[in-house]
Design a protein around this motif. Sequence first.
Motif, PDB file in Angstrom:
ATOM      1  N   PHE A  27       0.835  -1.204   0.000  1.00 39.97           N
ATOM      2  CA  PHE A  27       0.000   0.000   0.000  1.00 39.97           C
ATOM      3  C   PHE A  27       0.870   1.254   0.000  1.00 39.97           C
ATOM      4  CE2 PHE A  27      -1.912   3.462   2.413  1.00 39.97           C
ATOM      5  CZ  PHE A  27      -3.102   3.665   1.737  1.00 39.97           C
ATOM      6  N   MET A  28       1.914   1.274   0.838  1.00 39.07           N
ATOM      7  CA  MET A  28       2.792   2.442   0.896  1.00 39.07           C
ATOM      8  C   MET A  28       3.491   2.679  -0.438  1.00 39.07           C
ATOM      9  SD  MET A  28       4.649   2.310   4.651  1.00 39.07           S
ATOM     10  CE  MET A  28       5.599   3.807   4.292  1.00 39.07           C
ATOM     11  N   ALA A  29       3.943   1.613  -1.088  1.00 32.40           N
ATOM     12  CA  ALA A  29       4.607   1.768  -2.379  1.00 32.40           C
ATOM     13  C   ALA A  29       3.644   2.338  -3.415  1.00 32.40           C
ATOM     14  CB  ALA A  29       5.165   0.427  -2.846  1.00 32.40           C
ATOM     15  N   ARG A  30       2.418   1.867  -3.409  1.00 28.98           N
ATOM     16  CA  ARG A  30       1.418   2.372  -4.354  1.00 28.98           C
ATOM     17  C   ARG A  30       1.078   3.830  -4.044  1.00 28.98           C
ATOM     18  NH1 ARG A  30      -4.246   2.092  -4.628  1.00 28.98           N
ATOM     19  NH2 ARG A  30      -4.394   0.823  -2.739  1.00 28.98           N
ATOM     20  N   ALA A  31       0.989   4.173  -2.761  1.00 28.59           N
ATOM     21  CA  ALA A  31       0.708   5.554  -2.380  1.00 28.59           C
ATOM     22  C   ALA A  31       1.835   6.489  -2.821  1.00 28.59           C
ATOM     23  CB  ALA A  31       0.502   5.644  -0.868  1.00 28.59           C
ATOM     24  N   ALA A  32       3.087   6.028  -2.707  1.00 29.47           N
ATOM     25  CA  ALA A  32       4.221   6.862  -3.122  1.00 29.47           C
ATOM     26  C   ALA A  32       4.196   7.102  -4.624  1.00 29.47           C
ATOM     27  CB  ALA A  32       5.538   6.200  -2.711  1.00 29.47           C
ATOM     28  N   ARG A  33       3.889   6.074  -5.398  1.00 29.49           N
ATOM     29  CA  ARG A  33       3.825   6.250  -6.850  1.00 29.49           C
ATOM     30  C   ARG A  33       2.771   7.289  -7.214  1.00 29.49           C
ATOM     31  NH1 ARG A  33       4.523   0.565  -6.818  1.00 29.49           N
ATOM     32  NH2 ARG A  33       2.289   0.210  -6.995  1.00 29.49           N
ATOM     33  N   ALA A  34       1.607   7.181  -6.599  1.00 32.46           N
ATOM     34  CA  ALA A  34       0.527   8.117  -6.908  1.00 32.46           C
ATOM     35  C   ALA A  34       0.875   9.531  -6.445  1.00 32.46           C
ATOM     36  CB  ALA A  34      -0.766   7.649  -6.245  1.00 32.46           C
ATOM     37  N   TYR A  35       1.511   9.622  -5.304  1.00 38.04           N
ATOM     38  CA  TYR A  35       1.837  10.944  -4.752  1.00 38.04           C
ATOM     39  C   TYR A  35       2.803  11.698  -5.647  1.00 38.04           C
ATOM     40  CZ  TYR A  35       3.387  14.429  -1.334  1.00 38.04           C
ATOM     41  OH  TYR A  35       3.697  15.605  -0.705  1.00 38.04           O
ATOM     42  N   TYR A  36       3.880  11.056  -6.065  1.00 31.77           N
ATOM     43  CA  TYR A  36       4.897  11.745  -6.849  1.00 31.77           C
ATOM     44  C   TYR A  36       4.496  11.931  -8.299  1.00 31.77           C
ATOM     45  CZ  TYR A  36       7.948  12.036  -2.954  1.00 31.77           C
ATOM     46  OH  TYR A  36       8.462  12.373  -1.742  1.00 31.77           O
TER      47      TYR A  36
END
Length: 351
Positions: free
Chosen positions: A27-36
């Motif tokens: 989940f954190m990895a997916r959130a980082a991709r979306a954030y940046y």
Amino acid sequence: MAERRDTSAPEGPDSSTAEAPERLDRFMARAARAYYAGREPFGAGGDFITAPEMTQAFGECLGLWAAIAWQGMGRPDPVLLVELGPGRGTLMADALRAIAEMAPGFRAALRVHLVETSPRLRQAQADRLGTAVAAWHDDIATLPAGPAIVLANEFLDALPIRQFVRRGGAWMERFVTEGHFEERPATDAPPLPAAAEEGAIQEVNEPARAVVGALAGRIAAQGGVALFLDYGPEKGGLGDSLQAMTRQGSADPLGEPGAADVTAHVDFAALASVASGAGTTVLGPLPQGVFLARLGLFTRAAMLARMDPAGAGRHLAAAQRLAAPEHMGRLFKALCLCHPGLPPLPGFEDP
């Protein structure tokens, strides 16, 4: 507050659908991709301001630290100057300027390599650094062989963590589903403390351990140093450090992926153990404020204040924010991995 990267955890069937229970690190990895991919997080208009964006003195001090490390390495030519998670290229630009002025031999020998996965940030780095960059990399595995000096400011805290919760004498793992945690029996957990109390939370950052272990092995075999500046306790322990930030302040870390910067504290003790096991000498961790003060941050800030009277207050305030214990000086730490044959490095001298 930090320079983040797309640092994906291992993919699996849980990570393909947002509504399905998803292991926290995925989940954190997916959130980082979306954030940046969706916003410009850095600077006064973003969600956080990193140390290099606060004052040029930060990057200048690290650049000159790297120059002294290079001298201690025997002045190899060429030598890689690597940054992990270089943001908009601000730190590297300031470091190169100071190096060119104070250590021209090092400037001639170094080759800049940036580890960055975001196309948008790569373009920002290219705009700022131009032909100074020899190459970009998605991963440290593709860095050329040879001695290297690695800088990583607020990189490790964005790498995705797993969380385990003690329930009824056993460990459960946290998954994310529809904005809340769901606990499942831990099936492939790393070694965890057997004596933890009911409800205790243990965080494990597998990507951070992998990065540090790989760099430590490389340094032990090929020479060099790696300097990490990040936030977290000096000694690891139990507890939940998952957090999210926007420009408005704290946010729900399990909210819509991409809406906030999701991070966790760095377990410096665990990383130091990994690095030692790979054959490097480990210096620190020690408080960032102590480290930067020893490098001359306050002296440089005072020089900038005299050169720029209109901005004097900004220069001095930035130094205080970076080094004062009540601000970033105590929570943030400096950790260095170095080849066993290197002489003592600046900032890590015994008091």
